[in-house]
Design a protein around this motif. Structure first.
Motif, PDB file in Angstrom:
ATOM      1  N   SER A 162      11.173  -8.042 -76.913  1.00 29.75           N
ATOM      2  CA  SER A 162      11.026  -6.874 -76.039  1.00 29.75           C
ATOM      3  C   SER A 162      10.322  -5.761 -76.802  1.00 29.75           C
ATOM      4  N   PHE A 163       9.635  -4.924 -76.029  1.00 29.09           N
ATOM      5  CA  PHE A 163       8.940  -3.786 -76.621  1.00 29.09           C
ATOM      6  C   PHE A 163       9.177  -2.570 -75.744  1.00 29.09           C
ATOM      7  N   GLY A 164       9.705  -1.534 -76.326  1.00 28.39           N
ATOM      8  CA  GLY A 164       9.922  -0.291 -75.609  1.00 28.39           C
ATOM      9  C   GLY A 164      11.390  -0.049 -75.302  1.00 28.39           C
ATOM     10  N   ASP A 165      11.672   1.185 -74.979  1.00 26.65           N
ATOM     11  CA  ASP A 165      13.067   1.578 -74.748  1.00 26.65           C
ATOM     12  C   ASP A 165      13.695   0.862 -73.563  1.00 26.65           C
ATOM     13  N   LEU A 166      12.990   0.777 -72.443  1.00 27.10           N
ATOM     14  CA  LEU A 166      13.556   0.095 -71.287  1.00 27.10           C
ATOM     15  C   LEU A 166      13.679  -1.400 -71.518  1.00 27.10           C
ATOM     16  N   ALA A 167      12.677  -1.994 -72.124  1.00 32.81           N
ATOM     17  CA  ALA A 167      12.721  -3.432 -72.386  1.00 32.81           C
ATOM     18  C   ALA A 167      13.860  -3.796 -73.335  1.00 32.81           C
ATOM     19  N   ALA A 168      14.263  -2.863 -74.175  1.00 35.79           N
ATOM     20  CA  ALA A 168      15.400  -3.128 -75.064  1.00 35.79           C
ATOM     21  C   ALA A 168      16.649  -3.454 -74.256  1.00 35.79           C
ATOM     22  N   ALA A 175      16.741  -5.231 -71.611  1.00 39.27           N
ATOM     23  CA  ALA A 175      16.640  -6.650 -71.279  1.00 39.27           C
ATOM     24  C   ALA A 175      17.127  -7.506 -72.442  1.00 39.27           C
ATOM     25  N   GLY A 176      16.703  -7.163 -73.645  1.00 40.27           N
ATOM     26  CA  GLY A 176      17.138  -7.920 -74.817  1.00 40.27           C
ATOM     27  C   GLY A 176      18.634  -7.842 -75.041  1.00 40.27           C
ATOM     28  N   GLY A 221      16.890  -9.513 -68.353  1.00 38.33           N
ATOM     29  CA  GLY A 221      17.468 -10.084 -69.568  1.00 38.33           C
ATOM     30  C   GLY A 221      18.537 -11.114 -69.278  1.00 38.33           C
ATOM     31  N   GLU A 222      19.387 -10.845 -68.307  1.00 37.09           N
ATOM     32  CA  GLU A 222      20.450 -11.796 -67.935  1.00 37.09           C
ATOM     33  C   GLU A 222      19.847 -13.107 -67.453  1.00 37.09           C
ATOM     34  N   GLN A 261      13.405 -17.554 -76.299  1.00 39.58           N
ATOM     35  CA  GLN A 261      13.366 -16.359 -77.135  1.00 39.58           C
ATOM     36  C   GLN A 261      12.868 -15.176 -76.317  1.00 39.58           C
ATOM     37  N   ILE A 262      13.367 -13.989 -76.641  1.00 38.14           N
ATOM     38  CA  ILE A 262      12.915 -12.759 -76.005  1.00 38.14           C
ATOM     39  C   ILE A 262      12.388 -11.828 -77.083  1.00 38.14           C
TER      40      ILE A 262
END
Length: 75
Positions: free
Chosen positions: A28-34, A36-37, A16-17, A25-26
């Motif tokens: 994200s899908f899913g708990d871990l990907a959140a 990144a956002g 994400g950084e 634009q980002i």
């Protein structure tokens, strides 16, 4: 990236950084990907350009809205 073990959250944050400096634009899908956002937002990406989705359908709908000529999507 689910198989990263104890470092999974941190590596998603690193993505994400980095993405905050490279993409428009980002979505994200899913708990871990959140992670990144959220990290992208902390790195300066406007919240309006970060979508944290919890279902595949939500992510697909957002991506479809944004697709157009010259748009690249990383999945």
């Amino acid at each position: 990236m689910n198989d990263l073990g104890q470092m999974a959250t941190r590596w998603h944050e690193c993505v994400g950084e980095r993405a905050a400096r490279l993409v428009d634009q980002i979505v994200s899908f899913g708990d871990l990907a959140a992670h990144a956002g959220l990290a992208a937002q902390r790195a300066g990406m406007p919240a309006a350009r970060v979508a944290i989705c919890h279902t595949p359908g939500d992510a697909i709908a957002l991506v479809r809205q944004e697709l157009g000529e010259g748009v690249a999507v990383l999945i």
